[in-house]
Write an enzyme that holds these catalytic residues in place. Structure first.
Site, PDB file in Angstrom:
ATOM      1  N   GLY A 210      35.385  38.246  33.440  1.00 33.72           N
ATOM      2  CA  GLY A 210      34.302  39.015  33.295  1.00 33.72           C
ATOM      3  C   GLY A 210      34.627  40.117  32.549  1.00 33.72           C
ATOM      4  O   GLY A 210      35.238  39.913  31.352  1.00 33.72           O
ATOM      5  N   ASN A 211      33.765  41.434  32.545  1.00 37.65           N
ATOM      6  CA  ASN A 211      33.959  42.425  31.631  1.00 37.65           C
ATOM      7  C   ASN A 211      33.902  43.655  32.127  1.00 37.65           C
ATOM      8  O   ASN A 211      34.054  43.893  33.595  1.00 37.65           O
ATOM      9  CB  ASN A 211      32.644  42.170  30.694  1.00 37.65           C
ATOM     10  CG  ASN A 211      31.331  42.049  31.250  1.00 37.65           C
ATOM     11  OD1 ASN A 211      31.065  43.412  31.799  1.00 37.65           O
ATOM     12  ND2 ASN A 211      30.765  41.295  31.443  1.00 37.65           N
ATOM     13  N   ARG A 212      34.075  44.810  31.262  1.00 39.57           N
ATOM     14  CA  ARG A 212      34.310  46.222  31.843  1.00 39.57           C
ATOM     15  C   ARG A 212      32.865  46.807  32.039  1.00 39.57           C
ATOM     16  O   ARG A 212      33.034  48.205  32.264  1.00 39.57           O
ATOM     17  CB  ARG A 212      34.921  46.911  30.700  1.00 39.57           C
ATOM     18  CG  ARG A 212      36.393  46.545  30.537  1.00 39.57           C
ATOM     19  CD  ARG A 212      37.020  47.179  29.542  1.00 39.57           C
ATOM     20  NE  ARG A 212      38.209  46.719  29.184  1.00 39.57           N
ATOM     21  CZ  ARG A 212      39.596  46.889  29.885  1.00 39.57           C
ATOM     22  NH1 ARG A 212      39.414  47.573  30.956  1.00 39.57           N
ATOM     23  NH2 ARG A 212      40.515  46.274  29.382  1.00 39.57           N
TER      24      ARG A 212
END
Length: 404
Positions: A210-212
């Site tokens: 995923g990512n932030r």
């Protein structure tokens, strides 16, 4: 607008959700607004006049014959900076759409020259009835902001679309409308699709790539579009934020799900904004059970490239030959403008919002700054400030292209 103490008329319809409006009234009064409550006669069956008077600190306006020498059916609407109607029942929406003035609230709606917001609440069947849909369309065409109701528990055991949004989100809509200084709802009649958040690509049932992204900028874009009169569909990927009042929220998890939802929702849209952070890659296969440590080196995860959703959206727009405006986002860590201009050329969108991320910038923060690159060669700098301010500036640029 009265900037020191904005004057709000809070119209209350005859629905069980009237009890929630007490909390909305508190939000307005505690923020320094002067609020005059105008309930319908039947609304007082749900919440009585003493409650509205105590919470507002103002006399409650209940009829055209009360204090007739002050001509309340004209004066109240004329003096308001905002008229906010909640809950707006099917009956009240119908009377407002047809210009019927048979009580003080509907008279106030006819005389108001300020922004008017309706927050509908009713059973799903009533909201979906062709008569209600036609009345909502009429009000929106005239510049009123008619929010879509939320999905959730209704009266009795029923569940569906028709629930009054939470008071905090309704208050946020009112604040955004007032901050615009009573300007025209310049996105009225426009259908807008916004994506927000970050996709998650499963490795096994408990792990993902995923990512932030927190989704805050996408949610700000959706909320400000609602406040400017647009009908908004928000495709939300793994976001832990309250639903913006008035937006039709559709939840997704992975890039594949986001792609399907965006292509479906954007087919009839005037504007599409891809603010979600999409993972570039996904595991080619996901394990069916949690991967355990074995003492040996872990098996490498083979990656597959995710589809480029923004490119697909612009191709679909070009194929259809519509005047749809497509906006993309680019989060960069270095050579920001160089990478942004190259991405704009590859993606084919009308506007690309380029911002620098990392080290406390953009992701998960309340503030943001960006440069908006246009396909026409323009570059618009947006200084650091609340994400809602950046969103409003993006909509200004979109509006210019819609007008063109």
């Amino acid at each position: 607008m009265s900037t020191e103490h904005p004057r709000v008329v809070l119209g209350v319809g005859a629905g069980i959700a009237a009890y929630k409006v007490c909390e909305l009234l508190r939000r307005f009064t505690e923020s320094g607004h002067r609020v005059r409550v105008v309930p319908t006669d039947d609304a007082l069956r749900f919440v009585g006049e003493p409650t509205w008077a105590a919470l507002s600190g103002e006399p409650v306006a209940t009829g055209v014959w009360n204090a007739a020498h002050d001509v309340p059916h004209v004066r109240i609407g004329r003096e308001a900076d905002l008229v906010f109607v909640a809950p707006a029942t099917a009956d009240l929406l119908a009377r407002a759409a047809h210009g019927i003035a048979d009580d003080l609230l509907t008279n106030t709606l006819l005389t108001a020259r300020c922004p008017v917001v309706f927050a509908p609440a009713m059973h799903t069947e009533m909201w979906e009835h062709p008569a209600t849909r036609a009345n909502v369309a009429t009000l929106r065409e005239r510049g009123a902001i008619v929010l879509d109701p939320a999905v959730g528990r209704l009266t009795g055991a029923d569940t569906g679309r028709g629930r009054l949004p939470d008071p905090d989100e309704l208050f946020a809509v009112g604040q955004r409308v007032l901050r615009r200084g009573g300007l025209e709802t310049d996105l009225a009649g426009r259908r807008v699709v916004v994506s927000a958040g970050g996709t998650r690509e499963p490795i096994d049932p408990v792990r993902f790539i995923g990512n932030r992204s927190s989704g805050r900028q996408g949610y700000a874009l959706a909320a400000t579009a609602v406040a400017r009169g647009a009908a908004v569909t928000l495709v939300s990927a793994n976001v832990d934020l309250p639903d913006p009042a008035g937006a039709d929220v559709r939840r997704v998890g992975s890039a594949t799900e986001l792609r399907a939802a965006m292509l479906a929702a954007s087919a009839e849209a005037d504007v599409v904004v891809m603010a979600a952070a999409v993972a570039d890659f996904r595991p080619r296969t996901a394990a069916e059970a949690k991967i355990k440590k074995s003492g040996a080196a872990p098996r490498p995860i083979e990656l597959a490239e995710n589809p480029d959703i923004l490119v697909e959206l612009t191709r679909e727009r070009n194929r259809a030959g519509t005047g749809q405006v497509v906006v993309g986002f680019a989060a960069e860590t270095d050579h920001v403008l160089e990478h942004g201009r190259a991405k704009l050329a590859r993606k084919g969108c009308d506007l690309l919002v380029v911002n620098e991320v990392g080290e406390g910038r953009a992701f998960g923060t309340a503030d943001n700054q960006a440069v908006v690159l246009g396909a026409d060669g323009s570059a618009t700098e947006i200084p650091n400030g609340p994400k809602e301010a950046l969103a409003d500036r993006v909509w200004d640029l979109v509006r210019e292209r819609l007008a063109g």
